[in-house]
Design an enzyme around this catalytic site. Structure first.
Site, PDB file in Angstrom:
ATOM      1  N   TYR A 168      -7.492  -5.729  16.817  1.00 33.20           N
ATOM      2  CA  TYR A 168      -7.221  -6.944  16.042  1.00 33.20           C
ATOM      3  C   TYR A 168      -6.669  -8.108  16.872  1.00 33.20           C
ATOM      4  CZ  TYR A 168      -7.924  -3.716  12.184  1.00 33.20           C
ATOM      5  OH  TYR A 168      -8.467  -2.800  11.321  1.00 33.20           O
TER       6      TYR A 168
ATOM      7  N   HIS B  77     -12.939  -1.924   1.277  1.00 29.15           N
ATOM      8  CA  HIS B  77     -13.741  -0.700   1.240  1.00 29.15           C
ATOM      9  C   HIS B  77     -13.430   0.181   0.035  1.00 29.15           C
ATOM     10  CE1 HIS B  77     -14.168  -2.232   5.241  1.00 29.15           C
ATOM     11  NE2 HIS B  77     -12.911  -1.947   5.550  1.00 29.15           N
TER      12      HIS B  77
ATOM     13  N   ASP C  27     -14.369  -7.448  -8.572  1.00 31.97           N
ATOM     14  CA  ASP C  27     -14.564  -8.032  -9.905  1.00 31.97           C
ATOM     15  C   ASP C  27     -13.859  -9.386 -10.007  1.00 31.97           C
ATOM     16  OD1 ASP C  27     -16.099  -5.952 -10.859  1.00 31.97           O
ATOM     17  OD2 ASP C  27     -14.454  -4.973 -11.935  1.00 31.97           O
TER      18      ASP C  27
ATOM     19  N   HIS D 275     -13.523 -10.805   8.348  1.00 34.48           N
ATOM     20  CA  HIS D 275     -12.869  -9.661   8.996  1.00 34.48           C
ATOM     21  C   HIS D 275     -12.699 -10.001  10.471  1.00 34.48           C
ATOM     22  CE1 HIS D 275     -13.364  -7.063   5.535  1.00 34.48           C
ATOM     23  NE2 HIS D 275     -14.558  -7.606   5.401  1.00 34.48           N
TER      24      HIS D 275
HETATM   25  C1  DQA Z   1     -10.159  -5.780   8.669  1.00 38.43           C
HETATM   26  C2  DQA Z   1     -11.119  -4.586   8.762  1.00 38.43           C
HETATM   27  C3  DQA Z   1     -10.744  -3.509   7.742  1.00 38.43           C
HETATM   28  O1  DQA Z   1     -11.639  -2.402   7.862  1.00 38.43           O
HETATM   29  C4  DQA Z   1      -9.338  -3.005   7.997  1.00 38.43           C
HETATM   30  O2  DQA Z   1      -8.966  -2.069   7.003  1.00 38.43           O
HETATM   31  C5  DQA Z   1      -8.344  -4.104   8.109  1.00 38.43           C
HETATM   32  C6  DQA Z   1      -8.710  -5.354   8.782  1.00 38.43           C
HETATM   33  C7  DQA Z   1     -10.428  -6.816   9.774  1.00 38.43           C
HETATM   34  O3  DQA Z   1      -9.947  -7.939   9.632  1.00 38.43           O
HETATM   35  O4  DQA Z   1     -11.098  -6.510  10.771  1.00 38.43           O
HETATM   36  O5  DQA Z   1      -7.181  -3.949   7.734  1.00 38.43           O
HETATM   37  O6  DQA Z   1     -10.362  -6.418   7.415  1.00 38.43           O
END
Ligand code: DQA
Length: 149
Positions: A25, A82, A89, A102
Site C-alpha cells: 500500500y 469483496h 446496494d 483501490h
Molecule cells: C484495497 C484492496 C482491498 O483488497 C483491501 O482489502 C484493502 C485495500 C486497496 O486500496 O488496494 O484494504 O482496497
C-alpha cells in the site's frame, strides 16, 4: 456558480496507511492522501469531503448522505469491496457519478480480491496506481461534472 462537492470515502484499515503492509500500500499516510486530494481538488475548482471508517454501517450511512449532499463520490471500500452487498446496494441507489479506487491492483492479488461487489455499481474503477488513483478519479469526476453543467 456553486462549487461541486466530491465525497471521498475510505474503508477499513486505511487509517493504518503508511505502516500497514507498505510493500503493498506504500508508505504514504491517510493524512498525506487527504492533502493530495485537497490540493488536487483546489486545482480543479472542486471541494472534497474526505472521510475514513472501519465500520460498514457508517460507510453505508455516508454513501446515503452523498445522495443529497455530494455531486460525485470516490470510494475505496477496502475489505468491504469483496464482502458487502449492503454497501453495493447503497452505491446502486446513488444518482451521481461514482468511481471506485483501490491502491493496489486487486486483480494481481489473491483470488478473493478479484471480485468487488461495489464495482458492479460504480461507473468507473481505478486500481493499482497507489495515491495517483485518487488524483485521477478527481480529475475524471471534475470533467464529468463540467460536461453535465
Ligand atoms: C484495497 C484492496 C482491498 O483488497 C483491501 O482489502 C484493502 C485495500 C486497496 O486500496 O488496494 O484494504 O482496497
Amino acid at each position: 456558480m456553486t462549487t461541486s462537492l466530491i465525497m471521498v470515502l475510505n474503508g477499513p484499515n486505511l487509517n493504518l496507511l503508511g505502516t500497514r503492509e507498505p510493500a503493498v500500500y506504500g508508505t504514504g499516510t491517510l493524512d498525506e492522501l487527504e492533502t493530495l486530494c485537497a490540493e488536487t481538488a483546489e486545482g480543479l475548482g472542486v471541494a472534497i469531503d474526505f472521510r475514513q471508517s472501519n465500520l460498514e454501517g457508517e460507510l453505508i450511512t455516508w454513501v446515503q448522505e452523498a445522495r443529497t449532499n455530494a455531486a460525485a463520490l470516490i470510494i475505496n471500500p477496502a475489505g468491504y469491496s469483496h464482502t458487502s452487498i449492503a454497501l453495493m446496494d447503497a452505491v446502486s441507489a446513488l444518482d451521481i457519478p461514482v468511481i471506485e479506487v483501490h491502491l493496489s491492483n486487486i486483480h494481481k492479488r489473491e483470488s478473493f480480491r478479484h471480485l468487488s461487489y461495489v464495482s458492479l455499481a460504480a461507473d468507473g474503477v481505478i486500481c493499482g496506481l497507489g495515491f495517483a488513483g485518487y488524483r485521477l478519479a478527481l480529475i475524471a469526476l471534475s470533467d464529468i461534472l463540467e460536461e453535465d453543467q
